[in-house]
Design an enzyme around this catalytic site. Structure first.
Site, short mmCIF file in Angstrom:
data_model
loop_
_atom_site.label_atom_id
_atom_site.label_comp_id
_atom_site.label_asym_id
_atom_site.label_seq_id
_atom_site.Cartn_x
_atom_site.Cartn_y
_atom_site.Cartn_z
N ILE A 48 37.34 37.28 42.12
CA ILE A 48 38.34 36.79 41.17
C ILE A 48 38.44 37.74 39.98
O ILE A 48 39.53 38.05 39.50
CB ILE A 48 38.04 35.36 40.70
CG1 ILE A 48 38.27 34.37 41.84
CG2 ILE A 48 38.91 34.97 39.51
CD1 ILE A 48 37.87 32.95 41.54
N CYS A 49 37.31 38.22 39.52
CA CYS A 49 37.28 39.12 38.36
C CYS A 49 38.09 40.40 38.64
O CYS A 49 38.82 40.87 37.78
CB CYS A 49 35.85 39.49 38.01
SG CYS A 49 34.79 38.05 37.67
N THR A 50 37.96 40.93 39.84
CA THR A 50 38.61 42.19 40.21
C THR A 50 40.07 42.01 40.59
O THR A 50 40.91 42.84 40.25
CB THR A 50 37.85 42.86 41.38
OG1 THR A 50 36.50 43.10 40.96
CG2 THR A 50 38.49 44.16 41.80
#
Length: 159
Positions: A48-50
């Protein structure tokens, strides 16, 4: 204890990779004399962060700038080398500063350090804040498993 709106940014050190070295600097200096949006996340190169979290801020960079934001920062409990590699991968240069909190001290001072289990260990909770001249004006911490109040679109609506 978690920091609240109206609190001053805690005085800790963060790291960034620069050519041939790692620069260590004070959070007080970073947040001084500017309007900063900072979001935190569990880890570099995580799904999700990327795919969503960092790219959302990169895409909305001009809109934040038009609302008077001087800096956008991403905080993660990682080392500066990993954060630099991730910044290069996501093409964040001159838009989002990827700040390393290698020992989690700043994350802990903000009340965001928590265990993410055996796989990731101690990491920052997903969150976002807005600070003006080192004072926190807005502070959003995601509920477990959520990705709502730290999204670029949400934070942009509060600037």
């Amino acid at each position: 204890m978690q920091i609240q709106e109206g609190s001053l940014i805690p005085d800790e050190e963060l790291h960034v990779k620069i050519p041939d070295a790692v620069d260590v600097f004070s959070t007080i200096d970073y947040f001084a004399n500017s309007k900063v949006v900072m979001f935190s996340l569990p880890g570099a190169f995580t799904p999700i962060c990327t795919k969503e979290h960092v790219p959302g801020y990169v895409e909305k960079f001009e809109e934040f700038k038009n609302k008077g934001v001087n800096k956008i920062a991403c905080l993660s409990v990682n080392d500066a080398h990993v954060m630099k590699a991730w910044a290069d991968h996501l093409k964040t240069e001159n838009k989002v500063d990827l700040l390393a909190d290698p020992h989690g001290k700043f994350s802990e001072a903000l009340g965001l350090l928590k265990s993410h289990g055996k796989l990731l260990g101690m990491r920052a909770r997903r969150s976002a804040l807005i600070a003006v001249d080192g004072q926190i004006t807005h502070f959003f911490v995601e509920k477990k498993g959520a990705f709502e109040v730290s999204k670029a679109e949400y934070v942009l609506s509060c600037v």
